[in-house]
Design an enzyme around this catalytic site. Structure first.
Site, PDB file in Angstrom:
ATOM      1  N   GLU A 534       0.864  -1.193   0.000  1.00 13.54           N
ATOM      2  CA  GLU A 534       0.000   0.000   0.000  1.00 13.54           C
ATOM      3  C   GLU A 534       0.895   1.236   0.000  1.00 13.54           C
ATOM      4  OE1 GLU A 534      -2.401   0.781   3.428  1.00 13.54           O
ATOM      5  OE2 GLU A 534      -1.239  -0.531   4.731  1.00 13.54           O
ATOM      6  N   GLU A 543       4.730   8.759  -3.647  1.00 10.46           N
ATOM      7  CA  GLU A 543       5.435   8.227  -2.479  1.00 10.46           C
ATOM      8  C   GLU A 543       6.355   7.078  -2.886  1.00 10.46           C
ATOM      9  OE1 GLU A 543       2.861   7.521   0.834  1.00 10.46           O
ATOM     10  OE2 GLU A 543       2.077   9.568   0.825  1.00 10.46           O
TER      11      GLU A 543
END
Length: 790
Positions: A534, A543
């Site tokens: 995730e 990210e």
């Protein structure tokens, strides 16, 4: 009160709605209310009132001042002080407004001055073509603002320009407001404007220009066509000249009798509204003769009341008037009410001599109760995040705290979708009779799937993977990888307390993991059948999900290994968001990179300036990442030169000082957005979508997806709150005319040690069937100085 009542805040069924804060404005009021009158207004249901800063005495004094000046000019002309052509000598003195006296105002410092909205004189004309009237008006405004600031007023309302088609007049007005911001250093300045110039709802108050017969362009030959965006244009000029001052961060919008098209409503929704003002003419009598608003008006108000800082409602000229207040005070002069008065008060559930609730206030209170209740996406916690800037996380460079993980884990929708994806993968694995990584020549039928959760955090995906295995009856070996040493401790405890020691917990950066061991063979390294992560950010890849998965996907079993997520796409849309622009502008002193930082923010008070047209949707895909990647340059480079060499070989461009092994994760897009109406762009809104699992057996199965795209989230992952959008700001707002195409260029850059974004916006206007001209462009922005570290 019954415990199950929807009005009981302690009950699970409690339905909360936005509260109306209702005020009263009397445009004919010349004096501030006395204490007794003020109390009477509050007793009739209002929460606050406006008060004129100066009175009729001051108005007459200013009018006489200018009249005396005109007479003096005639005397100068007779004495030869005027040049040829009757043009005044520019060195001759103009009229100067003397300071206020106690006869000029009835406003004084008091304990309730902060609850008054002080209103500047409506008769001033800052836009006047007569330079002396414009000067007098500016002097009056400064005197009034300075005195209101001295008295302790928190808000000063200034009537807006009367016209929008005079650029000189609007510039004069804007410059005067900027000066007032310095004069009244502690008060907020509120500009009172109509939503658009609706015929029949023009300002009725005389101005100095009209009193002295100066043409203001509003005569019989004035332009008749209604320009819906003209007033917004004037407001945009005013706040731009004032550099988006945080103390000019409020406007008062007059709601028209005819609600305009949705695009204009959205434009004002994005602005920093403080008051929604509703005049008596906007209300319509219902069948019983009581005031009411149309359904369109109700919908507009209900939408605006959903803002985190909901606007106050200012009812104009609906009473009680000064005469009514005087009559009420006369009634209360007697010490005791008559029997008739007492009986009537009892019927109306009020104290004797207390005025009945104003009919217009009563109706607005009714609307307050009829609003739709807050939805699951409008909890106090989520509402507090509206338009609140947050720097993006750097999960590779920083270790997150437990509280941050806890916030992520509070979204069941995301984990439900992940569990569904893992479940579908396990079911199809069995249907397709795929081999497992634990199969050996000695035991070829070993059915155990090797499942790895990389970046396990506090373990919510591990729990969902175990639940999916139990649900499908799938034997698994499960590994949990986490680089955060503190979260690693938590995982070890969770493995003992909740997972019955079924999980192998490893403290490692996933990119440096050597792979799963085989049971009974300590010297052997196996492969991963299902890799679950995730790592997605608000823009999908921001990210560093691609870089992290590059470092671990070589442990996936080939060709049948599955990555969850399977793919993700980034999307962009240009937006107008003056609140965020003003916020970022205020940060620039302490953070010089504020305008080159991609901010994570729950966008709310915004206007999507582009419209959906064939071939050019409002939200457009920038790029895509798909996993696993079959060929990795980093692996090839390391095989030839060794792992250490990849960090010391020079390159060119964004690869300078690197080997270029991460160039396959660089991206570029060029998108065209169509804007039929004029407006201003403050930045780009970024979103993402992800296919967590793509079915491999067909059979009509749909992919398991998550999305934060505004037009897709309800279909793919309704009520998911794990990710807010990302905002790429512009250093300077980019204004564009109608029928404009905005060309957006964006790059995802890397030098093998960090990843950053660069963005540019250009505006092209059509001037012919086949001809476009560039009318503006932004700077090339770069987040390299705040890049995400690998």
């Amino acid at each position: 009160m019954a415990s199950g009542s929807s009005l009981n805040p302690e009950s699970d069924s409690f339905e909360s709605r936005p509260a109306f804060y209702i005020g009263q404005h009397d445009s004919s009021r010349k004096e501030a209310l006395t204490d007794d009158q003020y109390a009477q207004v509050l007793d009739s249901g209002f929460r606050f009132v406006t008060a004129p800063i100066t009175n009729d005495h001051f108005f007459k004094r200013v009018v006489n001042l200018y009249r005396d000046y005109l007479k003096e000019r005639e005397q100068w002309a007779q004495q030869g002080e005027l040049a040829v052509g009757h043009q005044a000598n520019p060195s001759l003195p103009g009229p100067v407004v003397p300071t206020l006296t106690d006869e000029d105002t009835s406003v004084y410092p008091s304990n309730y001055i902060g609850s008054l909205a002080l209103y500047s004189s409506p008769w001033i004309d800052l836009c006047s073509s007569d330079p002396h009237i414009a000067s007098i008006s500016r002097q009056v405004l400064n005197l009034e603002a300075a005195y209101a600031n001295f008295c302790g007023a928190r808000t000063i309302v200034v009537p807006g320009p009367r016209r929008d088609d005079s650029s000189r007049g609007i510039a004069q007005y804007a410059r005067a407001i900027r000066e007032v911001l310095h004069v009244a250093g502690r008060a907020n300045i509120i500009i009172h404007l109509p939503m658009y110039r609706e015929p029949g709802l023009e300002e009725k108050a005389e101005t100095l220009s009209s009193i002295f017969g100066i043409e203001d362009g509003a005569g019989p030959n004035a332009k008749k066509e209604v320009d819906l965006f003209g007033t917004w244009d004037s407001w945009n000029t005013i706040r731009s000249v004032c550099c988006y001052s945080m103390r000019l961060f409020f406007t008062a919008i007059r709601i028209p009798r005819r609600v305009p098209e949705r695009t204009l409503q959205e434009r004002w929704f994005a602005e920093p509204l403080h008051y929604l003002t509703i005049s008596k003419e906007v209300f319509q009598p219902n069948r019983a003769g009581h005031p009411s608003l149309s359904r369109h008006h109700q919908d507009l108000i209900n939408r605006y009341m959903r803002l985190r800082n909901a606007p106050w409602l200012l009812l104009c000229d609906v009473g009680p008037s000064t005469e009514q207040l005087a009559a009420l005070l006369d009634e209360t002069a007697s010490e005791f009410p008559s029997l008739a008065e007492a009986n009537q008060a009892l019927k109306e559930n009020r104290r004797p001599h207390m005025p009945a609730m104003n009919a217009y206030v009563g109706y607005m209170k009714y609307l307050e109760r009829q609003q739709p209740p807050f939805s699951p996406m409008e909890t106090p916690a989520l509402t507090s995040f509206q338009d609140w800037l947050q720097p993006p996380l750097q999960p590779l460079a920083d270790n997150l705290e437990s509280a941050t993980y806890e916030v992520f884990e509070g979204d069941p929708v995301k984990y439900d979708q992940y569990e569904k994806a893992i479940t579908e993968a396990m079911i199809e694995w069995r249907e397709l009779k795929k081999p497992t990584s634990t199969s050996t020549p000695e035991n070829p039928s070993n059915p155990e799937l090797v499942v790895t959760v990389a970046g396990a955090g506090r373990g919510p995906l591990v729990t969902r993977a175990l639940r999916a295995a139990e649900k499908t009856g799938t034997p698994i070996q499960i590994w949990a990888l986490e680089k955060n040493q503190d979260a690693y401790v938590y995982l070890l405890r969770k493995n003992k307390m909740d997972w019955d020691n079924k999980v192998t917990v490893v403290k490692t950066d996933m990119r440096g993991w050597e792979g799963p061991g085989l049971r009974g063979r300590e010297d052997a390294i196996g492969k991963v059948d299902i890799l679950v992560t995730e790592l997605l950010g608000s823009f999908g890849d921001n990210e560093l999900s691609p870089e992290c998965l590059d470092g671990i996907q070589n442990h996936l079993a080939r060709p049948h290994g599955i990555s969850i997520p399977h793919s993700y796409t980034a999307h962009l849309s240009p937006i107008s968001t003056p609140r965020l622009y003003a916020d970022i502008s205020s940060r620039i002193v302490g953070d010089p990179n504020a305008f080159e930082t991609p901010w994570v923010v729950r966008l709310f008070a915004l206007d999507y300036v582009a419209q959906k047209v064939p071939g050019h949707p409002r939200f457009q895909q920038a790029w895509e990442f798909v996993h696993p990647v079959q060929v990795l340059r980093a692996d090839e480079f390391a095989a030839v030169h060794g792992k250490a060499a990849r960090y010391s070989t020079g390159g060119v461009g964004s690869m300078a000082g690197s080997s270029g092994t991460n160039e396959h994760n660089a991206r570029y897009c060029h998108l065209t957005f169509v804007c039929p109406t004029r407006g201003v762009v403050h930045g780009l809104a970024g979103f993402f979508e992800s296919v967590l699992y793509a079915p491999q057996t067909g059979k009509g199965k749909q992919p398991v997806e998550i999305s934060i795209l505004p037009d897709q989230i309800d279909r793919k992952s309704k009520d998911m709150i794990s990710w807010f959008p990302i905002f790429f700001p512009l250093k300077k707002p980019l204004y564009f005319p109608q029928d404009t195409e905005l060309e957006v260029s964006m790059w995802r850059q890397t030098d093998d040690t960090k990843v950053w974004y660069e963005w540019l916006v250009e505006a092209y206007a059509w001037v012919g069937p086949n001809t476009r001209i560039k009318v503006g462009e932004s700077e090339l922005h770069s987040s390299r100085k705040v890049a995400c570290l690998m």
